[in-house]
Each structure stands twice: as C-alpha cells, then as structure tokens.
Design a protein around this motif. Structure first.
Motif, PDB file in Angstrom:
ATOM      1  N   THR A   1       0.836  -1.058  -0.074  1.00 34.65           N
ATOM      2  CA  THR A   1       0.049   0.026   0.121  1.00 34.65           C
ATOM      3  C   THR A   1       0.874   1.150  -0.066  1.00 34.65           C
ATOM      4  N   THR A   2       1.822   1.172   0.807  1.00 36.35           N
ATOM      5  CA  THR A   2       2.803   2.322   0.812  1.00 36.35           C
ATOM      6  C   THR A   2       3.507   2.711  -0.538  1.00 36.35           C
ATOM      7  N   THR A   3       4.129   1.545  -1.323  1.00 38.30           N
ATOM      8  CA  THR A   3       4.538   1.768  -2.523  1.00 38.30           C
ATOM      9  C   THR A   3       3.344   2.255  -3.357  1.00 38.30           C
ATOM     10  N   LEU A   4       2.248   1.552  -3.463  1.00 39.98           N
ATOM     11  CA  LEU A   4       1.241   1.860  -4.388  1.00 39.98           C
ATOM     12  C   LEU A   4       0.961   3.641  -4.215  1.00 39.98           C
ATOM     13  N   TYR A   5       0.679   4.279  -2.906  1.00 40.82           N
ATOM     14  CA  TYR A   5       0.333   5.517  -2.674  1.00 40.82           C
ATOM     15  C   TYR A   5       1.560   6.279  -2.961  1.00 40.82           C
ATOM     16  N   TYR A   6       2.717   5.817  -2.895  1.00 37.53           N
ATOM     17  CA  TYR A   6       3.694   6.756  -3.504  1.00 37.53           C
ATOM     18  C   TYR A   6       3.890   6.798  -5.186  1.00 37.53           C
ATOM     19  N   LEU A   7       3.548   5.560  -5.711  1.00 36.84           N
ATOM     20  CA  LEU A   7       3.365   5.815  -6.950  1.00 36.84           C
ATOM     21  C   LEU A   7       2.082   6.637  -7.527  1.00 36.84           C
ATOM     22  N   TYR A   8       1.222   6.374  -6.750  1.00 38.98           N
ATOM     23  CA  TYR A   8      -0.001   7.457  -7.162  1.00 38.98           C
ATOM     24  C   TYR A   8       0.371   8.998  -6.914  1.00 38.98           C
ATOM     25  N   SER A   9       0.965   9.210  -5.855  1.00 39.60           N
ATOM     26  CA  SER A   9       1.231  10.645  -5.753  1.00 39.60           C
ATOM     27  C   SER A   9       2.338  11.300  -6.624  1.00 39.60           C
ATOM     28  N   THR A  10       3.131  10.367  -7.358  1.00 41.02           N
ATOM     29  CA  THR A  10       3.998  10.754  -8.339  1.00 41.02           C
ATOM     30  C   THR A  10       3.159  10.955  -9.724  1.00 41.02           C
ATOM     31  N   VAL A  11       2.432  10.038  -9.904  1.00 37.45           N
ATOM     32  CA  VAL A  11       1.691   9.977 -11.117  1.00 37.45           C
ATOM     33  C   VAL A  11       0.633  11.236 -11.246  1.00 37.45           C
ATOM     34  N   SER A  12      -0.064  11.520  -9.968  1.00 35.71           N
ATOM     35  CA  SER A  12      -0.948  12.606  -9.786  1.00 35.71           C
ATOM     36  C   SER A  12      -0.403  13.728 -10.043  1.00 35.71           C
ATOM     37  N   SER A  13       0.993  14.028  -9.333  1.00 31.36           N
ATOM     38  CA  SER A  13       1.635  15.367  -9.771  1.00 31.36           C
ATOM     39  C   SER A  13       1.928  15.581 -11.249  1.00 31.36           C
ATOM     40  N   LEU A  14       2.494  14.385 -11.881  1.00 33.26           N
ATOM     41  CA  LEU A  14       2.562  14.645 -13.250  1.00 33.26           C
ATOM     42  C   LEU A  14       1.511  14.893 -14.117  1.00 33.26           C
ATOM     43  N   VAL A  15       0.254  14.175 -13.657  1.00 31.25           N
ATOM     44  CA  VAL A  15      -1.008  14.993 -14.418  1.00 31.25           C
ATOM     45  C   VAL A  15      -1.187  16.254 -14.325  1.00 31.25           C
ATOM     46  N   GLN A  16      -0.900  16.724 -12.924  1.00 32.26           N
ATOM     47  CA  GLN A  16      -1.229  18.120 -12.827  1.00 32.26           C
ATOM     48  C   GLN A  16      -0.370  18.962 -13.676  1.00 32.26           C
ATOM     49  N   ASN A  17       1.005  18.475 -13.775  1.00 31.35           N
ATOM     50  CA  ASN A  17       2.045  19.306 -14.355  1.00 31.35           C
ATOM     51  C   ASN A  17       1.724  19.057 -16.013  1.00 31.35           C
ATOM     52  N   ALA A  18       1.204  17.906 -16.383  1.00 28.10           N
ATOM     53  CA  ALA A  18       0.694  17.950 -17.915  1.00 28.10           C
ATOM     54  C   ALA A  18      -0.421  18.920 -18.140  1.00 28.10           C
ATOM     55  N   VAL A  19      -1.465  18.770 -17.242  1.00 30.64           N
ATOM     56  CA  VAL A  19      -2.631  19.803 -17.417  1.00 30.64           C
ATOM     57  C   VAL A  19      -2.305  21.183 -17.727  1.00 30.64           C
ATOM     58  N   ARG A  20      -1.189  21.815 -16.960  1.00 31.88           N
ATOM     59  CA  ARG A  20      -0.603  23.077 -17.099  1.00 31.88           C
ATOM     60  C   ARG A  20       0.121  23.045 -18.322  1.00 31.88           C
ATOM     61  N   ALA A  21       1.075  22.324 -18.441  1.00 28.79           N
ATOM     62  CA  ALA A  21       2.234  22.413 -19.793  1.00 28.79           C
ATOM     63  C   ALA A  21       1.604  22.276 -20.937  1.00 28.79           C
ATOM     64  N   ILE A  22       0.591  21.091 -21.339  1.00 26.78           N
ATOM     65  CA  ILE A  22       0.406  20.607 -22.552  1.00 26.78           C
ATOM     66  C   ILE A  22      -0.360  21.651 -23.220  1.00 26.78           C
ATOM     67  N   PRO A  23      -1.351  22.431 -22.896  1.00 30.02           N
ATOM     68  CA  PRO A  23      -2.175  21.868 -21.752  1.00 30.02           C
ATOM     69  C   PRO A  23      -3.341  21.092 -21.999  1.00 30.02           C
ATOM     70  N   LEU A  24      -3.772  20.453 -20.976  1.00 31.47           N
ATOM     71  CA  LEU A  24      -5.104  19.475 -21.013  1.00 31.47           C
ATOM     72  C   LEU A  24      -6.139  19.937 -20.177  1.00 31.47           C
ATOM     73  N   GLY A  25      -7.240  19.990 -20.621  1.00 30.94           N
ATOM     74  CA  GLY A  25      -8.637  20.260 -19.736  1.00 30.94           C
ATOM     75  C   GLY A  25      -8.292  19.123 -18.782  1.00 30.94           C
ATOM     76  N   GLN A  26      -8.875  19.988 -17.328  1.00 31.13           N
ATOM     77  CA  GLN A  26      -8.892  19.300 -16.197  1.00 31.13           C
ATOM     78  C   GLN A  26      -9.740  18.093 -16.240  1.00 31.13           C
ATOM     79  N   THR A  27     -10.691  17.780 -16.856  1.00 33.64           N
ATOM     80  CA  THR A  27     -11.322  16.630 -17.178  1.00 33.64           C
ATOM     81  C   THR A  27     -10.553  15.562 -17.651  1.00 33.64           C
ATOM     82  N   SER A  28      -9.819  15.996 -18.639  1.00 37.97           N
ATOM     83  CA  SER A  28      -8.852  14.982 -19.357  1.00 37.97           C
ATOM     84  C   SER A  28      -7.680  14.580 -18.383  1.00 37.97           C
ATOM     85  N   GLY A  29      -7.382  15.477 -17.480  1.00 35.06           N
ATOM     86  CA  GLY A  29      -6.585  15.036 -16.412  1.00 35.06           C
ATOM     87  C   GLY A  29      -7.187  14.088 -15.355  1.00 35.06           C
TER      88      GLY A  29
END
Lengths: 274, 232
Positions: free
Chosen positions: B154-182
């Motif tokens: 669970t610890t590993t899963l949550y760590y991976l989740y936190s990394t992936v969710s930050s990257l999605v936020q970053n992609a939403v800003r940078a590409i940009p993507l809509g919040q819904t796509s994110g």
C-alpha cells in the motif's frame, strides 16, 4: 562461479615512462594480442580477441584488468562482439577493472551485435581511486535477421557499476527486451536501432567542457539524438540513439579527440582492425 | 461500524496530496522535452508517455526502492536504507532529474520532520547534511508509511499514485489539457498503478535501476531546453 568459457587477466604498470604488462593470463575463448605502442607517449594498446568468433548459448566470459599508478592503457577488441541465439541460457560477460590513482584507461570495445533470439548480459564493475581517469564506450546494435525484423534479439542487458574509493558513484543499467517491449515506441528506442553510451570520469572534467562537447556534437539532423549530462562526481555520460554504427563511432571519436587534446595534448591513436 | 483509528492510511494520504509542498510541481522528468518536440500534445500521447515512465523507469527505481527500503526498515537494516539512497541517486544519470529529486527529498524530509517524531528522519537529515546521503522522496515516503504501519504494498502504491498525480497536474498545465482529461487519466491509471505495484512485488533486487533509453535521453536533453516551465 568458475567454468568460464573464456578468461582474461591483464595487470599493467608503468616502468620508466612506458606502460608494460606485469601479468598477462588468458585461457579458453578469450585472448589478447601482443601489446602495441601507437606513439612515443608510453601508452600501451591491447586488442582483445574472441577466437570462437562469437558468443553462444550459455557462454560465460571473465575479464580482469588492473592498472597501477601512472599506467596508461587503451583497451579495445579486434572486432565486434557477436551474440548468436541462446536457446538454453543467456551469454554472460563480467569485467572487473581496478584503476590506481594517476592511471588512465580508455576501454573502447567494438559494437555488440545481437542476432535473432540472442540473450546477453554484461556486467562491468570498475573500482577506481580518486585521481584515476576512465573513458568507456559501448554500442548495442541489432544483427541481421532472416525475416528483416529490426530487433530480432530477445534481450540485451548492460550493467556498469563504478566505485571511487569504494563508494558507488555511478550505476548504469540498460535492459532492452524487444521480445516483450514495444521497442520502437516513445520512451524506448524511438525509431532508432542503435544505442551508444560513453562514460568519462576524470578530475579534469568541467561543466565548461561539457558545454563545448555538446555544441560540437549536437546538430539538427534526423541521423541521431544525443543526451549529455554531468555525473555526481567529475565526469559525464553521453548517450546516442542512431541507425548506424558509424554515426555513433564518429560522435564518440570526436568526443574522445576533444578530451584527449584538452587533457593530454594529443590525438587518440587510430585503432587499426584487420 | 466505526472508523478504526489504528488505520493510519489517512495520515499517509496527507503526503499524496498535490498541495503537500515538496516541489513536485516544478519537475517534469523529461516530459517537457517531449512537449516541446510536439511528441506529447494531447491526452492520448501524454497517457502513452506516462505509461512508459511508470512501467519502464519508476517501478525499477523509486518503486523497487520503496519495496526494498520498507523491508530493510522492518529488519532494522539501516545500512541497506543508506545504500539504496546512494543507488537511487547515482543511477539517475541525467543531472537535472537527479538534483531535482534530491531537493524534493530534502524538502519532504524537512516537512515530515515537523509532523513526526522519528529518530530515523533526524538521522537521514544528519547524513544528508554531512554528505553521507543524498535524499529521495521515495525513501522519506516509505519511512512514513512504515512508521504508520501502512502495509508495504500500500505504501508503494500510494507513493506511485502521488508521483503520477503530480505529473498529471503538470501535464494539465504544460500541454495544456483540460481538467477533465486530467481526471480521466488519473482514473485510467488506477488499475495500471495496482498492476505496477504487483510487478514490483515480483521484481528481483538485480532489476534495480533499469532505465529506458528514450526517457533518459529526454531528461538529458531537457538541460538544453531554453524556454522552460519545469526544472527537469
């Protein structure tokens, strides 16, 4: 584990301005040619040979290279390392390198050619003292396959572990698995077939030299892509994706020349292969 | 039915929150190079990149490290913890991602140190200060997960989740993507993250630090990107 298919041991030292062998030993499917002195710098060049002509199923090779203080050595191969199909177990090569302070090793093997259904694992472990200089390159290329597939080998795994004064300072682990990966895709080989890696560690390395190397090597072309970055110690990694061995070799030679002229005020010797 | 106070999963959630200030919002791990070359430009291409980044880099580095560190903490094998901290740092050959990760590790460590009274955090901090260790968010996160008694996977899963969710936020800003796509990508990745965590459980220590050439090249190339919104 013993029972190596081929073993090579080279201990080298500096004697009156010339690097000479203290101990040379080889057996099985690995041997080394007589030493060559390309110029009057005292730097010795050894060509490693695989008399078997290629690595086969379950082959295991072991190399041990040790340089005493001030020894200066070029190590290369006589020809490409060819890995053929390995139906039972992968071919394996392990190299241990020991570099004393003030020594210089340039280890520039010919490309690795992995043929259809080849599996290969290579591990290089380098122990260097601070003040030693190490220059290394390798090139992974896919071999010809009967049905024209670009990546017909199953697996190529290369591990480079570098220790300086017994502390791990660089760990490089490449594992290409065309059998299971979408190897042509984004993030993998991205449409290229050849992967070149060069690693250089020296007290003389500087961010300024990295910039100059970048500007000399980088160009707007579809022939290759490069990445260049400083290590946590004085040194850098250069990676190249390309479609031809020659493209990567030219880039490595240019990089090697710039370094050699800047640090040793000489051009690297042309490595004659027959 | 009551909410068990012995379940400290919520406490670990705090570290997964994108508002938890570790500086993750300023690192793209090479994604920005792909965006500038127009190789990543929409939800589908970003999702492809994220898939490769998660499965070909993150699992062999941060993910496997989290797994090994948790076990080492169970066994009180602290030398192993410091060894992995070094391996995680030196296997990261692109300078920007290596240094960026170190900074994030340090920031996270400073933060959790004010939240948790744990000797190992102080020791980690001291080692970093004395240049014996480097600092890595996966290690700090795993230390907290272990301390809270959250199971390893669970610890590993949550760590991976936190990394992936930050990257999605970053992609939403940078590409940009809509919040819904994110949010669609975050939903799409839930199963993929579980599968990645399962894969990590079956990895061998020998698999540590495997990189994928294209990803690494994009991280090195980012050093030469002129106009940028990310530090890596």
């Amino acid at each position: 584990m013993k029972d190596w298919t081929g073993e090579l041991r080279l201990d080298l030292e500096e004697r009156l301005g010339k690097t000479v062998a203290k101990n040379v030993y080889f057996q099985g499917a690995l041997k080394v040619m007589r030493p060559v002195y390309h110029d009057d710098s005292g730097q010795v060049c050894y060509y490693i040979l695989n008399p078997g002509g290629g690595y086969l199923d379950g082959d295991r090779y072991h190399l041990h290279i040790a340089l005493e203080e001030q020894a200066r050595v070029t190590l290369t191969t006589q020809s490409a390392t060819k890995v053929y199909k390995t139906p039972q177990s992968y071919a394996y090569q392990e190299t241990e390198i020991f570099l004393k302070a003030g020594s210089y090793l340039e280890y520039i093997p010919d490309p690795l050619i992995a043929y259809q259904h080849a599996r290969y694992k290579q591990k290089n472990v380098i122990h260097m003292e601070k003040g030693a200089t190490f220059l290394y390159s390798d090139i992974i290329t896919p071999g010809w396959s009967p049905n024209g597939e670009r990546f017909s080998y199953d697996k190529v795994q290369l591990i480079n572990e570098i220790y300086m004064d017994d502390e791990l300072i660089s760990f490089d682990h490449i594992k290409l698995n065309p059998a299971t990966q979408n190897i042509e895709a984004l993030g993998f080989m991205e449409g290229f077939s050849h992967l070149g890696s060069m690693m250089v560690i020296s007290e003389q390395m500087s961010p300024d030299l990295l910039d100059r190397l970048y500007h000399a090597l980088n160009s707007k072309t579809n022939a290759y892509e490069i990445g260049l970055s400083l290590l946590p110690v004085k040194g850098f990694t250069l990676r190249v994706l390309a479609n031809l061995t020659q493209t990567i070799e030219q880039l490595f030679t240019e990089c090697h020349c710039m370094i050699s002229e800047e640090w040793f005020q000489k051009r690297p010797s042309f490595l004659r292969k027959y | 039915m009551g909410i068990a106070m012995t379940d400290h999963t919520l406490s670990l959630f705090q570290l997964c929150d994108s508002n938890f200030p570790t500086g993750a919002f300023s690192h793209s791990y090479g994604l920005e190079s792909y965006i500038q070359e127009d190789q990543v430009h929409d939800q589908a291409t970003f999702s492809e990149w994220l898939h490769v980044y998660l499965n070909e880099q993150l699992v062999y580095a941060d993910g496997l490290a989290s797994h090994i560190i948790y076990e080492a903490l169970e066994n009180e094998d602290f030398q192993k913890v410091w060894k992995i901290d070094r391996m995680l740092t030196v296997q990261n050959l692109p300078r920007e991602t290596r240094e960026g990760t170190q900074r994030m590790g340090e920031r996270m460590l400073n933060l959790v140190e004010s939240l948790y009274d744990m000797p190992i955090l102080l020791q980690y901090k001291k080692r970093i200060k004395e240049k014996q260790s480097f600092g890595h968010p996966a290690i700090v996160f795993t230390m907290i997960g272990h301390h809270l008694g959250v199971p390893q996977s669970t610890t590993t899963l949550y760590y991976l989740y936190s990394t992936v969710s930050s990257l999605v936020q970053n992609a939403v800003r940078a590409i940009p993507l809509g919040q819904t796509s994110g949010q669609k990508i975050i939903q799409e990745f839930q199963g993929i993250l579980v599968a990645a965590t399962e894969k990590i459980q079956n990895l061998d220590n020998e698999d540590f630090g495997i990189i994928s050439p294209g990803l690494e090249l994009s991280q090195m190339k980012h050093e030469r990107v002129n106009i940028r919104i990310f530090m890596s």
